[in-house]
Design an enzyme around this catalytic site. Sequence first.
Site, PDB file in Angstrom:
ATOM      1  CB  SER A 603       5.916  -0.974   6.321  1.00  0.00           C
ATOM      2  OG  SER A 603       5.506  -0.917   7.662  1.00  0.00           O
ATOM      3  CG  ASP A 688      -0.016  -5.504   8.670  1.00  0.00           C
ATOM      4  OD1 ASP A 688       0.626  -5.477   9.736  1.00  0.00           O
ATOM      5  OD2 ASP A 688       0.382  -4.952   7.641  1.00  0.00           O
ATOM      6  CG  HIS A 723       3.749  -5.649   8.237  1.00  0.00           C
ATOM      7  ND1 HIS A 723       2.997  -4.532   7.957  1.00  0.00           N
ATOM      8  CD2 HIS A 723       5.045  -5.254   8.158  1.00  0.00           C
ATOM      9  CE1 HIS A 723       3.799  -3.505   7.740  1.00  0.00           C
ATOM     10  NE2 HIS A 723       5.043  -3.918   7.840  1.00  0.00           N
TER      11      HIS A 723
END
Length: 756
Positions: A603, A688, A723
Amino acid sequence: MNSNCIGGALHLPLILFSFSHRILVAHPKIPPSRCFLSKATMSSLSQPPSPPLAEKVKHEMELFGDVRVDNYYWLRDDSRKDPKVLSYLQQENAYTEAMMSGTKIIEDQIYAEIRARIKEDDISAPLRKGSYYYYSRTLEGKEYVQHCRRPIPICDAPPSVHDTMPTGPDAPPEHVILDENVKAQEHGFYSIGAFKVSPNHKMVAYAEDTKGDEIYTVYVIDAETRTLIGKPLVGVTSYVRWAGNDALVYITMDEILRPDKAWLHKLGSDQCNDSCLYHEKDDMFSLDLQASESEKFLFISSESKMTRFVFYLEVSKLEEGLKVLTPRINGIDTSVSHRGNHFFIQKRSDEFFNSELLACPVDNTSATTVLIPHRASVKIQDIQLFSDHLVVYEREQGLPKITAYRLPAVEEPLICLQGGQAVQFIDPVYSAEPSESQFSSTILRFSYSSLRTPPSVYEYDMNTGESVLKKIETVLGGFDAFNYVTERKWATASDGTQIPISIVYQKNLVKLDGSDPMLLYGYGSYEISVDPVFNKARLSLLDRGIIFAIAHIRGGGEMGRQWYENGKFLKKKNTFTDFIASAEFLIEQKYCSKEKLCIEGRSAGGLLMGAVLNMRPDLWKAAVAGVPFVDVVTTMLDPTIPLTTSEWEEWGDPRKEEFYYYMKSYSPVDNVKAQNYPHILVTAGLHDPRVMYSEPAKFVAKLRDMKTDDNMLLFKCELGAGHFSKSGRFERLQENAMTYAFLLKALNMIPTCGRM
């Protein structure tokens, strides 16, 4: 994060490959010169497939007289249904699978290793609440958990750290409230974001995500019969709390998935009739929802990255609606809880950057008293209230601290607290976090872990100071924590700042002479502290002689608020240079060499990976960038993308010239060069909502077009996840295994002819 071999010497038994079942069987009689790869496999390795080449379609973006050309802008598809885009992602997945086909057997072995360490049929540490013990149960072979409870036998004794849930034929029967395995049968992805029991223990509200996009449906069921009560609440967040036994408060999102509205729902009524408690119209702010430990108040907070203010809702007086508890003042961040006649307020400002703790009467919120003053070297991270105690979670020199204070009687005034009792820990680096406890009890429950200590649940008697281990995660396969060494080191950044590094390795396999391979992990954003916690999967790296380390770089929260401030906005590059300095320090100290140094981040940590790959590609052997935020300028210029507006206070607003050029100078997609890069694995999730799949896709496409080496560049996009990858506990292990196999391949630690 896993390991296999050091210095070219494998620490594995000789093995016979069975291609029909993809299993490994120990066979020590086979001579070491034997080649275990079939001719077909060897041929496929010597003639790798051609990588997919994304079509280049020129797309110009101009701002401040500067023109950026994005040839892969077409990869963004908000609907995630464009056949051309999906075809490209599928081609990338097929290429990755083909490139990793020669390591499939080691990947399967690693998966088998990781899974074999798991006690598949297990329960969590039971928590005593009301007249029940609540816990979750996992079953052998099942991906998901069961949410269970068992009645507490009638007993007049107060709760004790020595209490245990009765089991056996004479114990009260176990009741399964919700079996996620049954619910997940109808879905490719399944995740429970909230599981909340009503105050009278008769009902449960749970939030369900069946796509991975973090948009939930909330169901209310009878805790005993499991029958549905009323219609579900659709299109909501996982923020849901009981407001007494007859109502729920929940939060919904706007079109860019920003939590913006808080609602009151009366059981039995239709969602369209719910009343809106608050609508946050400022698109830099998002709503949060918490319940006080006393269960008498709900707190709805509106927060940006720099400001947070709080409303309260008295559960017994819902008709009075929300009331302001802390006002909206730019730069002031507050969070609140309740006990007796007082609210407790954790307050941060530019002056008191590490927070101070205040209290005020419920009926006079402006009359505050300082309970714990601000200290420049100690950060107040969280608090937990009990009927007679206050527990403060702090950080000092990068390490967590837990301190319990005895509170005066409810009717007595609150004064500055001193002489708290600190919980003691044994590892040099560790994680210690709050766990749900009973408000009326004197027993504090917390979770503890370190790089060599499996997740553990402790109960601590705040009157006596006695601490009892209630549950430690079982690790099968002969795991012995004493085979591993954890250390803490400090690297010196370019400006002289000392950067803490947490390290773990298998002491019987590592030489510490510079020849050992290493995986260095980093994050460094959002004031998040990446504490050194145990990971069963990681043992497959450590037991192959790979050292694992975490660089606690600026931009995170490990060393206090200023640590974060010095790694954001126009100081964001400190995050990247801190990571590089940490790597150079580890090489200097002979933990590894740059020929054997691998790195990983996810991320915002994927942004870190992209930045340091562009800045110092020579320093790394391989990199893993999970769901990486790599198209910084383009994303932060687009307010229609989730998180953009709320994160202008994290990265800066590129609509302002100074921020535009600064962000462009490090944005990974904008800084890919015609140079050699190390081996790279990039992952993404099609659904995501935090980092759109197109960011890593564009990064990979541009790297393929410009890089000048023949090293691996692999891209894997999960087409049925978001995600946080796949939802099943075993499904996620497959991603670990694939990542570790990639690292072993990059490090030349995969068994081949004559190397057994």
